[in-house]
Design an enzyme around this catalytic site. Structure first.
Site, PDB file in Angstrom:
ATOM      1  N   LYS A 161      35.891  23.341  43.573  1.00 44.14           N
ATOM      2  CA  LYS A 161      36.677  24.321  44.312  1.00 44.14           C
ATOM      3  C   LYS A 161      36.429  24.191  45.816  1.00 44.14           C
ATOM      4  CE  LYS A 161      37.536  29.356  43.968  1.00 44.14           C
ATOM      5  NZ  LYS A 161      37.064  30.582  43.276  1.00 44.14           N
TER       6      LYS A 161
ATOM      7  N   SER B 101      40.926  33.223  41.497  1.00 43.43           N
ATOM      8  CA  SER B 101      40.902  32.345  42.662  1.00 43.43           C
ATOM      9  C   SER B 101      40.589  30.900  42.312  1.00 43.43           C
ATOM     10  CB  SER B 101      39.913  32.864  43.712  1.00 43.43           C
ATOM     11  OG  SER B 101      38.579  32.751  43.291  1.00 43.43           O
TER      12      SER B 101
ATOM     13  N   SER C   4      37.098  35.204  38.431  1.00 38.99           N
ATOM     14  CA  SER C   4      37.822  34.036  38.932  1.00 38.99           C
ATOM     15  C   SER C   4      37.503  32.725  38.227  1.00 38.99           C
ATOM     16  CB  SER C   4      37.599  33.875  40.437  1.00 38.99           C
ATOM     17  OG  SER C   4      38.297  34.879  41.132  1.00 38.99           O
TER      18      SER C   4
END
Length: 472
Positions: free
Chosen positions: A82, A163, A187
């Site tokens: 990420k 997210s 998330s």
């Protein structure tokens, strides 16, 4: 191009050992899939940046393998991480924000050090909801000003949620072998649920947060996002451990090998609490998928305790808001070359670039900057944090599990009790509704009960084999 669809870590490792494929070929093949499906074709938009040195790193891992040196069982395997996780290389760490697109991190995140030491090839960064969905109260899931909108691989009109949407979509669409996401309040679990992947949210303190763009110390963590439970366990082995810079990780007893708990009979004899506390959130189709999942668990020998209901447990917004300002300012101050060295600098930058950066506004940033002290001495914050921790742990999840003598709490789809309490959870695909949207089942455990959760989730996965790859 070699067929990469649904390859597991075990299959890739066998092929590498047999010389059927090289790490270099793996990286190139995954990059080709990114070109075909992420940047053209369905344009999933899950990958934000690729590492220009990935091929060379893979070649080095191939040379090490040829000399008989294997750093770990995941040696030479490509991974996407990420975009809020520091890499000290040619890639940026921006959390999807145009205000941070000059952040070439001066140090690796602690988990990135662990990945490199284990011989994994960090292939690139995944797109995400901007600032981990902590920028605006109206931000669309999967959108960032730097990367645009992530698209669900099963249904382009479907939500990607959470997210870590880029990591989930890239993983589900077979654009990488492994991925890592981060979670503050769902998330990892939520995007895994919506995109048909396995997501493992570790106990708070099992995985270091050093070098990850933060929201708060109370709930932040990183964790594996994979296609199978076995792959999640293998990746968890690499990223756990004590970090001198993260006190939450100190003096933890950690198993040597989480893959040792991959047991097809892992549900047998377990006492599972079935949480239907928020069934009203789901369609009848989704409820039917959940009920079939519960039956499969019972058929595997689990004892079901019906209607152990835990309604939505919401984190007090003030806890995240007050810690965000302090934690983000500390992170930004670590790179002297940034244009934005504080939350205030970021607000000013967005204000000067509203067309590029403020599609959904910045209401959370403004609240954090102007309605909190930034030093975590605010009475409301202190009282709310103590109350929230108590209600989520001793008076919440732990009490519910103790009162019902549960080994695992089973939640249909998503659950917010795990991130708020800091306790572990893992989600496994359970089926698909008529609009082709995935639906998952979440296993929630006591603190540091990852071995039990991995065993239970693996047994369920092997009994149902519910995941199917999206048709791109």
């Amino acid at each position: 191009m070699f067929n990469m669809e649904e390859l597991t870590v075990a299959e890739i490792s066998r092929m590498l050992a047999a010389g059927e494929i090289s790490s270099r070929q793996l990286v190139l093949n995954y990059m080709e899939r990114i070109a075909l499906y992420d940047k053209s074709g369905p344009k999933l938009n899950s990958v934000l940046e690729l590492n220009p040195d990935a091929v060379y790193i893979a070649e080095a891992m191939d040379r090490e393998r040829a000399k008989g040196k294997l750093r770990s069982p995941l040696h030479g395997i490509p991974i996407l991480i990420k975009d809020n996780i520091n890499t000290h290389d040619k890639m940026r760490t921006s959390a999807g924000s145009i205000a941070l697109d000059d952040n070439f991190a001066p140090y690796d995140a602690w988990i990135v050090k662990k990945l490199r030491e284990a011989g994994l090839v960090i292939m690139g960064k995944t797109n995400m909801t901007e600032l981990a969905n902590y920028m605006s109260y109206t931000m669309r899931n999967g959108y960032s000003s730097r990367g645009g909108q992530v698209i669900n691989p099963y249904n382009p009109e479907g939500d990607v949620w959470g997210s870590s949407s880029g990591s989930a979509v890239a993983m589900s669409a077979n654009l990488c072998a492994l991925a890592i996401g981060t979670e503050t309040d769902g998330s990892i679990i939520w995007p895994s649920h919506m995109n048909g992947t396995v997501g493992l949210k570790p106990s708070r303190g099992l995985v270091s947060r050093t070098g990850i763009i933060p929201i708060c110390t109370a709930q932040d963590t990183a964790g594996p996002m994979t296609r199978t439970v076995a792959d999640a366990a293998a990746l968890l082995n690499i990223i756990v451990g004590e970090d001198p810079e993260d006190p939450s990780t100190w003096c933890r007893d950690i198993p040597e090998d989480y893959t040792a708990y991959l047991d097809k009979d892992g549900l047998k004899g377990l006492r599972l609490g079935i949480n239907r506390g928020y069934y009203d959130d789901f369609s009848q189709e989704q409820k039917d998928i959940a009920e079939r999942a519960y039956k499969a668990m019972a058929d595997c020998g689990a004892e079901l305790v019906q209607d152990v209901n835990l309604p939505h447990l919401r984190s007090d917004a003030s806890v995240l808001l007050y810690e965000f300002k302090m934690c983000l300012n500390a992170y930004l101050s670590s790179n002297p070359h940034l244009r934005c060295r504080s939350l205030k600098d970021m607000i000013d930058y967005y204000g000067a670039h509203p067309q590029e950066g403020l599609k959904y506004g910045m209401s959370i940033l403004l609240d954090a900057q102007y309605n909190t002290s930034g030093n975590c001495t605010d009475p409301k914050y202190i009282l709310d944090k103590a109350k929230c921790q108590r209600e989520a742990q001793e008076e919440g999840l732990l009490k519910l599990m103790d009162d019902n003598a549960l080994d695992v709490l089973i939640c249909p789809g998503i659950t917010d009790c795990s991130p708020i309490s800091g306790y572990p959870s893992i989600i496994v695909p359970a089926g698909y509704s008529s609009d082709n949207m995935p639906f998952g089942i979440t296993f929630v455990g006591r603190p540091f009960s990852e071995p039990t959760l991995i065993a239970a989730a693996y047994a369920f996965e092997q009994a149902t084999h519910a995941r199917k790859a999206p048709k791109l």
